[in-house]
Design an enzyme around this catalytic site. Structure first.
Site, PDB file in Angstrom:
ATOM      1  N   SER A  10       0.829  -1.198   0.000  1.00 50.68           N
ATOM      2  CA  SER A  10       0.000   0.000   0.000  1.00 50.68           C
ATOM      3  C   SER A  10       0.864   1.248   0.000  1.00 50.68           C
ATOM      4  O   SER A  10       1.779   1.398   0.812  1.00 50.68           O
ATOM      5  CB  SER A  10      -0.905   0.016   1.229  1.00 50.68           C
ATOM      6  OG  SER A  10      -1.584   1.254   1.301  1.00 50.68           O
ATOM      7  N   HIS A  35      -0.670  -0.716  -4.564  1.00 53.10           N
ATOM      8  CA  HIS A  35      -2.032  -0.570  -4.061  1.00 53.10           C
ATOM      9  C   HIS A  35      -2.252   0.864  -3.575  1.00 53.10           C
ATOM     10  O   HIS A  35      -1.571   1.322  -2.664  1.00 53.10           O
ATOM     11  CB  HIS A  35      -2.230  -1.564  -2.907  1.00 53.10           C
ATOM     12  CG  HIS A  35      -3.605  -1.589  -2.336  1.00 53.10           C
ATOM     13  ND1 HIS A  35      -4.572  -2.441  -2.804  1.00 53.10           N
ATOM     14  CD2 HIS A  35      -4.165  -0.878  -1.327  1.00 53.10           C
ATOM     15  CE1 HIS A  35      -5.683  -2.265  -2.095  1.00 53.10           C
ATOM     16  NE2 HIS A  35      -5.461  -1.313  -1.207  1.00 53.10           N
ATOM     17  N   ASP A  37      -4.679   3.303  -1.745  1.00 58.37           N
ATOM     18  CA  ASP A  37      -5.836   3.418  -0.856  1.00 58.37           C
ATOM     19  C   ASP A  37      -6.441   4.805  -1.010  1.00 58.37           C
ATOM     20  O   ASP A  37      -5.863   5.801  -0.575  1.00 58.37           O
ATOM     21  CB  ASP A  37      -5.408   3.187   0.596  1.00 58.37           C
ATOM     22  CG  ASP A  37      -5.123   1.730   0.889  1.00 58.37           C
ATOM     23  OD1 ASP A  37      -6.002   0.895   0.613  1.00 58.37           O
ATOM     24  OD2 ASP A  37      -4.024   1.427   1.391  1.00 58.37           O
ATOM     25  N   MET A  39      -9.339   7.313  -0.064  1.00 59.43           N
ATOM     26  CA  MET A  39     -10.327   7.546   0.991  1.00 59.43           C
ATOM     27  C   MET A  39     -10.898   8.953   0.851  1.00 59.43           C
ATOM     28  O   MET A  39     -10.158   9.902   0.581  1.00 59.43           O
ATOM     29  CB  MET A  39      -9.671   7.391   2.362  1.00 59.43           C
ATOM     30  CG  MET A  39      -8.989   6.061   2.565  1.00 59.43           C
ATOM     31  SD  MET A  39      -8.215   5.972   4.192  1.00 59.43           S
ATOM     32  CE  MET A  39      -7.083   4.620   3.938  1.00 59.43           C
ATOM     33  N   HIS A  68      -8.032   1.193  -4.701  1.00 66.75           N
ATOM     34  CA  HIS A  68      -9.010   0.675  -3.740  1.00 66.75           C
ATOM     35  C   HIS A  68      -9.847   1.866  -3.293  1.00 66.75           C
ATOM     36  O   HIS A  68      -9.415   2.666  -2.473  1.00 66.75           O
ATOM     37  CB  HIS A  68      -8.271   0.021  -2.575  1.00 66.75           C
ATOM     38  CG  HIS A  68      -9.146  -0.407  -1.456  1.00 66.75           C
ATOM     39  ND1 HIS A  68      -8.649  -0.676  -0.207  1.00 66.75           N
ATOM     40  CD2 HIS A  68     -10.491  -0.623  -1.382  1.00 66.75           C
ATOM     41  CE1 HIS A  68      -9.646  -1.019   0.593  1.00 66.75           C
ATOM     42  NE2 HIS A  68     -10.767  -0.993  -0.113  1.00 66.75           N
ATOM     43  N   MET A  70     -12.314   3.599  -1.313  1.00 71.18           N
ATOM     44  CA  MET A  70     -13.082   3.638  -0.060  1.00 71.18           C
ATOM     45  C   MET A  70     -13.804   4.974  -0.043  1.00 71.18           C
ATOM     46  O   MET A  70     -13.446   5.900   0.682  1.00 71.18           O
ATOM     47  CB  MET A  70     -12.142   3.472   1.138  1.00 71.18           C
ATOM     48  CG  MET A  70     -11.540   2.085   1.226  1.00 71.18           C
ATOM     49  SD  MET A  70     -10.259   1.964   2.493  1.00 71.18           S
ATOM     50  CE  MET A  70      -8.821   2.400   1.504  1.00 71.18           C
ATOM     51  N   MET A 139     -11.118  -7.101   3.520  1.00 70.02           N
ATOM     52  CA  MET A 139     -10.515  -6.198   4.504  1.00 70.02           C
ATOM     53  C   MET A 139     -10.260  -6.977   5.787  1.00 70.02           C
ATOM     54  O   MET A 139     -11.177  -7.562   6.365  1.00 70.02           O
ATOM     55  CB  MET A 139     -11.430  -5.007   4.783  1.00 70.02           C
ATOM     56  CG  MET A 139     -11.623  -4.070   3.607  1.00 70.02           C
ATOM     57  SD  MET A 139     -10.092  -3.325   3.020  1.00 70.02           S
ATOM     58  CE  MET A 139      -9.565  -2.404   4.471  1.00 70.02           C
ATOM     59  N   PHE A 145      -7.656   3.667   8.043  1.00 70.92           N
ATOM     60  CA  PHE A 145      -6.358   4.063   8.581  1.00 70.92           C
ATOM     61  C   PHE A 145      -5.354   2.933   8.387  1.00 70.92           C
ATOM     62  O   PHE A 145      -5.697   1.765   8.527  1.00 70.92           O
ATOM     63  CB  PHE A 145      -6.449   4.381  10.081  1.00 70.92           C
ATOM     64  CG  PHE A 145      -7.314   5.575  10.387  1.00 70.92           C
ATOM     65  CD1 PHE A 145      -6.801   6.861  10.287  1.00 70.92           C
ATOM     66  CD2 PHE A 145      -8.637   5.420  10.746  1.00 70.92           C
ATOM     67  CE1 PHE A 145      -7.595   7.957  10.549  1.00 70.92           C
ATOM     68  CE2 PHE A 145      -9.446   6.507  11.018  1.00 70.92           C
ATOM     69  CZ  PHE A 145      -8.920   7.786  10.919  1.00 70.92           C
ATOM     70  N   GLY A 147      -1.780   0.874   9.494  1.00 71.88           N
ATOM     71  CA  GLY A 147      -1.129   0.505  10.744  1.00 71.88           C
ATOM     72  C   GLY A 147      -1.980  -0.240  11.749  1.00 71.88           C
ATOM     73  O   GLY A 147      -1.577  -0.415  12.896  1.00 71.88           O
ATOM     74  N   ASP A 177      -6.332  -7.113   2.858  1.00 77.26           N
ATOM     75  CA  ASP A 177      -5.853  -5.752   3.072  1.00 77.26           C
ATOM     76  C   ASP A 177      -5.918  -5.390   4.550  1.00 77.26           C
ATOM     77  O   ASP A 177      -6.986  -5.270   5.120  1.00 77.26           O
ATOM     78  CB  ASP A 177      -6.729  -4.785   2.264  1.00 77.26           C
ATOM     79  CG  ASP A 177      -6.260  -3.345   2.332  1.00 77.26           C
ATOM     80  OD1 ASP A 177      -5.451  -2.992   3.208  1.00 77.26           O
ATOM     81  OD2 ASP A 177      -6.722  -2.543   1.493  1.00 77.26           O
TER      82      ASP A 177
END
Length: 194
Positions: A10, A35, A37, A39, A68, A70, A139, A145, A147, A177
């Site tokens: 990611s 990847h 992410d 958001m 991805h 979101m 997921m 978020f 971490g 993920d």
């Protein structure tokens, strides 16, 4: 069907002040794809990157890019991420009112279609769209978020999805993920992730 294991790090974990260089480093480290992410601050509480940032990074890597999404209304954004250079676009089952239509449109625009499921979303939510899916993203954290710790409770869902895919004779990758590392990757792949 036995599938090749691929690693798709990611970009969320990168230094955003040097994303182009980070893409180069990930390629040199052996990543199979990158990847992204995405958001929107609504579907998930965080806000990340848009298609213009991805397009700016595209010249720095020959690796496939996957977006991805979101986001609340992925259908409006899908074309922009494909134009930015993403060869796979994943949308959330929880965000799509007409999931079959959304996935079909991704394919019609020339990209691989992916469907993502949050940890609480049952596998059967995608059982009637597998004929228009190239990749399932499970997921293993709550989205929003980086971490977070891996949620091992999704492994039976991965097994269920793998069974649906194999039983139906579909050619579909399964990606996981969140929280993947040396201590979790073996269990995820044993469940059916490639």
């Amino acid at each position: 069907m036995q599938r090749t294991i691929e690693i798709a790090p990611s970009i969320l974990a990168s230094d955003f002040s040097k994303l182009g260089a980070e893409c180069v480093e990930l390629g040199a480290a052996g990543a199979d794809r990158l990847h992204w992410d995405v958001m929107d601050g609504v579907f998930v509480p965080n806000l990340t990157i848009g298609p213009d940032v991805i397009a700016a990074c595209r010249p720095h890597s020959e690796l496939p890019f996957e977006a991805h999404l979101m986001v609340v209304d992925p259908d409006q954004l899908v074309p922009r991420y494909i134009e930015a250079g993403c060869s796979t676009v994943m949308v959330h089952v929880e965000a799509c009112i007409h999931l079959h239509r959304s996935l079909s449109r991704i394919r019609d625009l020339g990209a691989r279609s992916g469907v993502a499921l949050n940890p609480h979303t049952p596998a059967e939510m995608i059982s009637h769209v597998l004929e228009v899916v190239d990749q399932v993203l499970v997921m293993s954290v709550n989205p929003g978020f980086g971490g977070q710790s891996y949620i091992a409770a999704v492994e039976p869902k991965i097994v269920e999805i793998k069974t649906m895919i194999d039983t139906g004779g579909h050619d579909i990758d399964i990606e996981v993920d969140g929280g993947i590392g040396a201590g979790t990757i073996a269990a995820a792949t044993a469940a059916g992730v490639n």
